[in-house]
Scaffold this active site. Structure first.
Site, PDB file in Angstrom:
ATOM      1  N   HIS A 153      17.346   5.897  34.797  1.00 38.76           N
ATOM      2  CA  HIS A 153      18.168   5.119  36.184  1.00 38.76           C
ATOM      3  C   HIS A 153      17.978   4.198  35.650  1.00 38.76           C
ATOM      4  O   HIS A 153      16.829   3.667  34.954  1.00 38.76           O
ATOM      5  CB  HIS A 153      16.324   5.293  36.970  1.00 38.76           C
ATOM      6  N   SER A 154      19.116   2.940  35.316  1.00 37.64           N
ATOM      7  CA  SER A 154      19.986   1.960  34.736  1.00 37.64           C
ATOM      8  C   SER A 154      19.273   0.383  35.989  1.00 37.64           C
ATOM      9  O   SER A 154      20.026   0.853  36.965  1.00 37.64           O
ATOM     10  CB  SER A 154      20.850   2.099  34.598  1.00 37.64           C
ATOM     11  N   GLU A 155      18.616  -0.504  35.622  1.00 40.78           N
ATOM     12  CA  GLU A 155      18.115  -1.365  36.033  1.00 40.78           C
ATOM     13  C   GLU A 155      18.931  -1.268  36.942  1.00 40.78           C
ATOM     14  O   GLU A 155      20.142  -2.034  36.606  1.00 40.78           O
ATOM     15  CB  GLU A 155      17.603  -2.300  35.092  1.00 40.78           C
ATOM     16  N   CYS A 162      23.844  -1.068  47.819  1.00 37.35           N
ATOM     17  CA  CYS A 162      24.223   0.216  46.380  1.00 37.35           C
ATOM     18  C   CYS A 162      23.258   1.136  47.337  1.00 37.35           C
ATOM     19  O   CYS A 162      22.430   0.926  48.324  1.00 37.35           O
ATOM     20  CB  CYS A 162      23.984  -0.400  44.874  1.00 37.35           C
ATOM     21  N   GLY A 204      24.287  -3.609  36.264  1.00 42.02           N
ATOM     22  CA  GLY A 204      25.686  -3.401  36.937  1.00 42.02           C
ATOM     23  C   GLY A 204      26.391  -2.678  36.089  1.00 42.02           C
ATOM     24  O   GLY A 204      27.705  -2.983  35.325  1.00 42.02           O
ATOM     25  N   ARG A 205      25.979  -1.329  35.764  1.00 42.69           N
ATOM     26  CA  ARG A 205      26.585  -0.430  34.828  1.00 42.69           C
ATOM     27  C   ARG A 205      26.798  -0.852  33.281  1.00 42.69           C
ATOM     28  O   ARG A 205      27.883  -0.956  33.073  1.00 42.69           O
ATOM     29  CB  ARG A 205      27.891   0.079  35.549  1.00 42.69           C
ATOM     30  N   ASP A 227      31.983   1.964  33.308  1.00 43.34           N
ATOM     31  CA  ASP A 227      30.957   1.692  34.046  1.00 43.34           C
ATOM     32  C   ASP A 227      30.493   1.711  31.739  1.00 43.34           C
ATOM     33  O   ASP A 227      30.692   3.001  31.152  1.00 43.34           O
ATOM     34  CB  ASP A 227      31.128   3.379  33.655  1.00 43.34           C
ATOM     35  N   ARG A 249      27.811   1.745  30.134  1.00 41.21           N
ATOM     36  CA  ARG A 249      26.521   2.227  30.480  1.00 41.21           C
ATOM     37  C   ARG A 249      25.958   3.017  28.865  1.00 41.21           C
ATOM     38  O   ARG A 249      26.916   3.769  29.082  1.00 41.21           O
ATOM     39  CB  ARG A 249      25.549   2.862  31.202  1.00 41.21           C
TER      40      ARG A 249
END
Length: 197
Positions: free
Chosen positions: A51-53, A65, A93-94, A126, A128
């Site tokens: 899970h990305s912040e 979102c 934010g990706r 993206d 990330r």
């Protein structure tokens, strides 16, 4: 490897007691955490989520979102199972950061979708990274995951790191009138595996 384990502690939550493990990228100072419940180092596939912040979704309960709803659903699923891991990566934010995400929101208010907004700001759709997962999962003794995700890039990233994903578990939560375009963009432009709401 610039990523290193720092410390662990108990973390009581609304869903039960987890152990929180802190990791740091010594090159950048960026910090990430993993939450575990039960014995995750027994060699058996572990229920997990990457899970990305998302401060706006996770903490401020934004309806733009589905992030906060997915985080809650993942923690609830791990607690129900009594065993699992949540890998919480600090890449808002990706990967563009919080203030740039707000700039992207402003562009979305003018009609851009999430991908177009990032690109208009000079970023990739993206940005990330997932290389820190090798250190995090290695420290936790996890080699096999049952991954709660709709994002095929996460499956590929784990495969590239030599982590086996024995099962992909769809995680759809939080669809609402404010994020329908956001979800459509995730499916149409980023390849997320989503059923139509």
């Amino acid at each position: 490897m610039p990523f290193r384990f720092v410390a662990s502690s108990r973390l009581p939550t609304a869903w039960g007691e987890f152990t929180i493990h802190g990791f740091e990228d010594s090159a950048t100072g960026q910090e990430h955490v993993a939450l575990t419940m039960g014995d995750v180092a027994d060699g058996q596939p572990v229920l997990g989520r990457i899970h990305s912040e998302c401060l706006t979704g996770d903490a401020l309960h934004s309806l733009r979102c589905d992030c906060g709803a997915q985080l809650d659903a993942a923690m609830r699923a791990i607690a129900t199972e009594g065993r699992g891991v949540l890998l919480y990566l600090r890449q808002e934010g990706r990967g563009i950061g919080l203030v740039n995400k707000i700039r992207a929101y402003a562009l979305q208010d003018q009609g851009a979708d999430t991908v177009e907004a990032n690109e208009q700001l000079g970023f990739e759709a993206d940005q990330r990274r997932y290389d820190m997962l090798a250190t995090m999962l290695g420290h936790l003794g996890i080699t096999h995951l049952q991954l709660m995700t709709n994002n095929p890039r996460k499956l590929q990233a784990l495969e590239d790191l030599g982590i086996t994903v024995s099962n992909r578990i769809p995680l759809q939560a939080g669809a609402n009138p404010h994020n329908l375009q956001y979800l459509a963009t995730k499916a149409g432009k980023l390849g997320h595996l989503l059923d139509k709401p």
